[in-house]
Design a protein around this motif. Structure first.
Motif, PDB file in Angstrom:
ATOM      1  N   THR A   1      41.382 -33.134 -43.369  1.00  0.00           N
ATOM      2  CA  THR A   1      42.678 -32.620 -43.834  1.00  0.00           C
ATOM      3  C   THR A   1      42.505 -31.762 -45.077  1.00  0.00           C
ATOM      4  OG1 THR A   1      43.815 -34.560 -42.933  1.00  0.00           O
ATOM      5  CG2 THR A   1      44.986 -33.271 -44.591  1.00  0.00           C
ATOM      6  N   LEU A   2      41.687 -32.233 -46.015  1.00  0.00           N
ATOM      7  CA  LEU A   2      41.465 -31.475 -47.247  1.00  0.00           C
ATOM      8  C   LEU A   2      40.797 -30.139 -46.942  1.00  0.00           C
ATOM      9  CD1 LEU A   2      41.445 -31.240 -50.324  1.00  0.00           C
ATOM     10  CD2 LEU A   2      39.283 -32.503 -50.342  1.00  0.00           C
ATOM     11  N   CYS A   3      39.784 -30.147 -46.094  1.00  0.00           N
ATOM     12  CA  CYS A   3      39.105 -28.893 -45.738  1.00  0.00           C
ATOM     13  C   CYS A   3      40.070 -27.908 -45.097  1.00  0.00           C
ATOM     14  CB  CYS A   3      37.943 -29.176 -44.783  1.00  0.00           C
ATOM     15  SG  CYS A   3      36.526 -29.993 -45.555  1.00  0.00           S
ATOM     16  N   SER A   4      40.947 -28.402 -44.224  1.00  0.00           N
ATOM     17  CA  SER A   4      41.918 -27.535 -43.562  1.00  0.00           C
ATOM     18  C   SER A   4      42.907 -26.950 -44.562  1.00  0.00           C
ATOM     19  CB  SER A   4      42.673 -28.321 -42.486  1.00  0.00           C
ATOM     20  OG  SER A   4      41.789 -28.882 -41.551  1.00  0.00           O
ATOM     21  N   ALA A   5      43.367 -27.783 -45.485  1.00  0.00           N
ATOM     22  CA  ALA A   5      44.323 -27.306 -46.478  1.00  0.00           C
ATOM     23  C   ALA A   5      43.702 -26.248 -47.390  1.00  0.00           C
ATOM     24  CB  ALA A   5      44.835 -28.486 -47.308  1.00  0.00           C
ATOM     25  N   VAL A   6      42.471 -26.497 -47.837  1.00  0.00           N
ATOM     26  CA  VAL A   6      41.801 -25.531 -48.714  1.00  0.00           C
ATOM     27  C   VAL A   6      41.558 -24.213 -47.990  1.00  0.00           C
ATOM     28  CG1 VAL A   6      39.679 -25.077 -49.993  1.00  0.00           C
ATOM     29  CG2 VAL A   6      40.762 -27.316 -50.151  1.00  0.00           C
ATOM     30  N   LEU A   7      41.145 -24.303 -46.732  1.00  0.00           N
ATOM     31  CA  LEU A   7      40.916 -23.088 -45.955  1.00  0.00           C
ATOM     32  C   LEU A   7      42.220 -22.324 -45.735  1.00  0.00           C
ATOM     33  CD1 LEU A   7      38.904 -21.349 -44.410  1.00  0.00           C
ATOM     34  CD2 LEU A   7      39.307 -22.778 -42.393  1.00  0.00           C
ATOM     35  N   ALA A   8      43.306 -23.049 -45.463  1.00  0.00           N
ATOM     36  CA  ALA A   8      44.602 -22.396 -45.276  1.00  0.00           C
ATOM     37  C   ALA A   8      45.036 -21.676 -46.549  1.00  0.00           C
ATOM     38  CB  ALA A   8      45.653 -23.420 -44.858  1.00  0.00           C
ATOM     39  N   ALA A   9      44.838 -22.318 -47.689  1.00  0.00           N
ATOM     40  CA  ALA A   9      45.190 -21.673 -48.950  1.00  0.00           C
ATOM     41  C   ALA A   9      44.310 -20.455 -49.209  1.00  0.00           C
ATOM     42  CB  ALA A   9      45.061 -22.676 -50.098  1.00  0.00           C
ATOM     43  N   ALA A  10      43.026 -20.561 -48.836  1.00  0.00           N
ATOM     44  CA  ALA A  10      42.090 -19.473 -49.096  1.00  0.00           C
ATOM     45  C   ALA A  10      42.412 -18.219 -48.288  1.00  0.00           C
ATOM     46  CB  ALA A  10      40.662 -19.936 -48.796  1.00  0.00           C
ATOM     47  N   VAL A  11      42.931 -18.385 -47.069  1.00  0.00           N
ATOM     48  CA  VAL A  11      43.219 -17.217 -46.229  1.00  0.00           C
ATOM     49  C   VAL A  11      44.632 -16.687 -46.439  1.00  0.00           C
ATOM     50  CG1 VAL A  11      41.570 -17.983 -44.494  1.00  0.00           C
ATOM     51  CG2 VAL A  11      43.996 -18.578 -44.225  1.00  0.00           C
ATOM     52  N   GLY A  12      45.389 -17.302 -47.359  1.00  0.00           N
ATOM     53  CA  GLY A  12      46.697 -16.751 -47.699  1.00  0.00           C
ATOM     54  C   GLY A  12      47.860 -17.321 -46.922  1.00  0.00           C
ATOM     55  N   ARG A  13      47.783 -18.574 -46.504  1.00  0.00           N
ATOM     56  CA  ARG A  13      48.895 -19.167 -45.775  1.00  0.00           C
ATOM     57  C   ARG A  13      50.072 -19.499 -46.691  1.00  0.00           C
ATOM     58  NH1 ARG A  13      48.264 -21.638 -40.919  1.00  0.00           N
ATOM     59  NH2 ARG A  13      50.531 -21.865 -41.135  1.00  0.00           N
TER      60      ARG A  13
ATOM     61  N   THR B   1      50.385 -23.820 -46.072  1.00  0.00           N
ATOM     62  CA  THR B   1      49.286 -24.752 -46.320  1.00  0.00           C
ATOM     63  C   THR B   1      49.743 -26.191 -46.163  1.00  0.00           C
ATOM     64  OG1 THR B   1      48.188 -23.205 -47.824  1.00  0.00           O
ATOM     65  CG2 THR B   1      47.624 -25.540 -48.046  1.00  0.00           C
ATOM     66  N   ALA B   2      50.956 -26.487 -46.652  1.00  0.00           N
ATOM     67  CA  ALA B   2      51.480 -27.848 -46.548  1.00  0.00           C
ATOM     68  C   ALA B   2      51.695 -28.252 -45.086  1.00  0.00           C
ATOM     69  CB  ALA B   2      52.785 -27.967 -47.326  1.00  0.00           C
TER      70      ALA B   2
ATOM     71  N   LEU C   1      54.397 -36.625 -33.963  1.00  0.00           N
ATOM     72  CA  LEU C   1      54.652 -35.792 -35.151  1.00  0.00           C
ATOM     73  C   LEU C   1      53.726 -34.588 -35.188  1.00  0.00           C
ATOM     74  CD1 LEU C   1      55.130 -38.484 -37.934  1.00  0.00           C
ATOM     75  CD2 LEU C   1      56.876 -36.940 -37.020  1.00  0.00           C
ATOM     76  N   CYS C   2      52.527 -34.742 -34.657  1.00  0.00           N
ATOM     77  CA  CYS C   2      51.550 -33.654 -34.677  1.00  0.00           C
ATOM     78  C   CYS C   2      52.037 -32.436 -33.888  1.00  0.00           C
ATOM     79  CB  CYS C   2      50.220 -34.160 -34.109  1.00  0.00           C
ATOM     80  SG  CYS C   2      48.912 -32.919 -34.056  1.00  0.00           S
ATOM     81  N   VAL C   3      52.814 -32.661 -32.830  1.00  0.00           N
ATOM     82  CA  VAL C   3      53.244 -31.554 -31.965  1.00  0.00           C
ATOM     83  C   VAL C   3      54.162 -30.582 -32.699  1.00  0.00           C
ATOM     84  CG1 VAL C   3      54.468 -30.948 -29.854  1.00  0.00           C
ATOM     85  CG2 VAL C   3      52.895 -32.882 -29.859  1.00  0.00           C
ATOM     86  N   PRO C   4      55.300 -31.020 -33.268  1.00  0.00           N
ATOM     87  CA  PRO C   4      56.155 -30.046 -33.970  1.00  0.00           C
ATOM     88  C   PRO C   4      55.506 -29.467 -35.224  1.00  0.00           C
ATOM     89  CG  PRO C   4      56.993 -32.268 -34.289  1.00  0.00           C
ATOM     90  CD  PRO C   4      55.920 -32.358 -33.247  1.00  0.00           C
ATOM     91  N   LEU C   5      54.708 -30.274 -35.926  1.00  0.00           N
ATOM     92  CA  LEU C   5      54.038 -29.750 -37.115  1.00  0.00           C
ATOM     93  C   LEU C   5      53.034 -28.665 -36.744  1.00  0.00           C
ATOM     94  CD1 LEU C   5      53.416 -33.057 -39.116  1.00  0.00           C
ATOM     95  CD2 LEU C   5      54.919 -31.166 -39.785  1.00  0.00           C
ATOM     96  N   SER C   6      52.326 -28.851 -35.644  1.00  0.00           N
ATOM     97  CA  SER C   6      51.366 -27.839 -35.197  1.00  0.00           C
ATOM     98  C   SER C   6      52.081 -26.568 -34.780  1.00  0.00           C
ATOM     99  CB  SER C   6      50.527 -28.385 -34.032  1.00  0.00           C
ATOM    100  OG  SER C   6      49.783 -29.505 -34.411  1.00  0.00           O
ATOM    101  N   LEU C   7      53.146 -26.701 -33.994  1.00  0.00           N
ATOM    102  CA  LEU C   7      53.888 -25.528 -33.504  1.00  0.00           C
ATOM    103  C   LEU C   7      54.628 -24.807 -34.621  1.00  0.00           C
ATOM    104  CD1 LEU C   7      55.280 -26.944 -30.140  1.00  0.00           C
ATOM    105  CD2 LEU C   7      53.402 -25.323 -30.459  1.00  0.00           C
TER     106      LEU C   7
END
Length: 296
Positions: free
Chosen positions: A46-58, A63-64, A119-125
């Motif tokens: 989760t942390l790696c995904s969040a950091v990567l999302a912030a790094a690419v400008g999400r 990012t949240a 919960l993963c489904v709507p958050l992903s979409l």
């Protein structure tokens, strides 16, 4: 992403009787649920995904939502894993497992896994249709591992697919829905397969006794351990050499430290090799940040 496998019954080891259900406080049950979700790898991914999302400008909101979707997927996979492995964990005397000790009920873990999956489904979409589908395919692969593929020679496939799609989940949420560069997808897939091999190392003998014959069990610890280190090191090489521009001193240092860390831990006892892989993953994300991501 795919969760950790667990020891299975060992020949000659007498299984303890199931722990009778007892009344537990809400705080105790919550703690049991937390321990049953595989918190260390779930938090690291989760942390790696969040950091990567912030790094690419999400952005903050993007990012949240990305972190929330990944966290929900990881929780669902971890709880599914412990619930599916309950019989083997009981037979192996795994007193460190909340389901075995009766700290949390099987029905509670089942409900938690399904709730997190829903919960993963709507958050992903919410990150975009293409991004959401990529993430849900990865989560589905992880569930397939828990339910069936961990016992087959294709046990590595869910890890390669789920980890390989994680960067796509992040970048497909950007304007224009770009795919990540091949070097990033390859590095993530290599890291995932290496993590799979490293995680199973302590349990290979017990797994074989229980009839679990995934790829690392078939290879045996002697061959699986160096292969795990090689794959993780190859992942670091891809991240250092893949992005455009000259390799930074940090990148070269990362390669040296990765090699030394894996050499020192690949045959270490317990979960040390797997924790070393998680450490390498976090260092890899730091490298992407220092190089300006170069992903989107």
């Amino acid at each position: 992403m795919p969760a950790a496998t667990h020891p299975a019954p060992h020949a000659g080891r007498r299984p303890p009787p199931p722990t009778p259900p007892t009344r537990r406080s809400a705080l105790t049950r919550a703690g049991g649920l937390l321990r049953a979700c595989h918190p260390a790898p779930a938090a690291a991914v989760t942390l790696c995904s969040a950091v990567l999302a912030a790094a690419v400008g999400r952005g903050v909101a993007g990012t949240a939502v990305t972190a929330g979707a990944v966290a929900a997927g990881q929780l669902s996979v971890g709880w599914c894993n412990d619930r599916v492995d309950l019989a083997r964990d009981r037979a192996a005397g795994r007193r460190d497992k909340p389901l075995v000790t009766g700290t949390v009920r099987p029905a509670d873990v089942t409900a938690a896994a399904l709730t997190a999956l829903l919960l993963c489904v709507p958050l992903s979409l919410a990150c975009g249709t293409a991004a959401g589908l990529a993430h849900m395919v990865g989560v589905a692969a992880a569930w397939a591992y828990d339910l069936w593929l961990k016992k087959t020679p294709g046990s590595w496939i869910p890890y390669a697919l789920a980890f390989g799609l994680l960067p796509a989940f992040v970048t497909l949420g950007l304007p224009g829905a770009p795919w990540p560069p091949p070097w990033l997808t390859g590095a993530a897939a290599l890291l995932g397969v290496g993590a799979h091999l490293a995680n199973v190392l302590p349990d290979i003998d017990d797994d074989l006794a229980a009839g679990v014959r995934g790829l690392p069990q078939r290879l045996g610890a002697r061959r699986a351990a160096p292969l795990a280190g090689l794959l993780v090191f190859a992942s670091a090489v891809a991240l250092v050499a893949g992005p455009p521009g000259p390799v930074s001193p940090y990148g070269l240092s990362l390669l040296a430290l990765t090699f030394a860390l894996l050499l020192a831990t690949v045959r270490a006892p317990g979960r040390i090799p797997f924790l070393a892989v998680l450490g390498v993953a976090l260092a890899d994300v730091a490298l992407l940040l220092m190089r300006g991501a170069g992903v989107g």
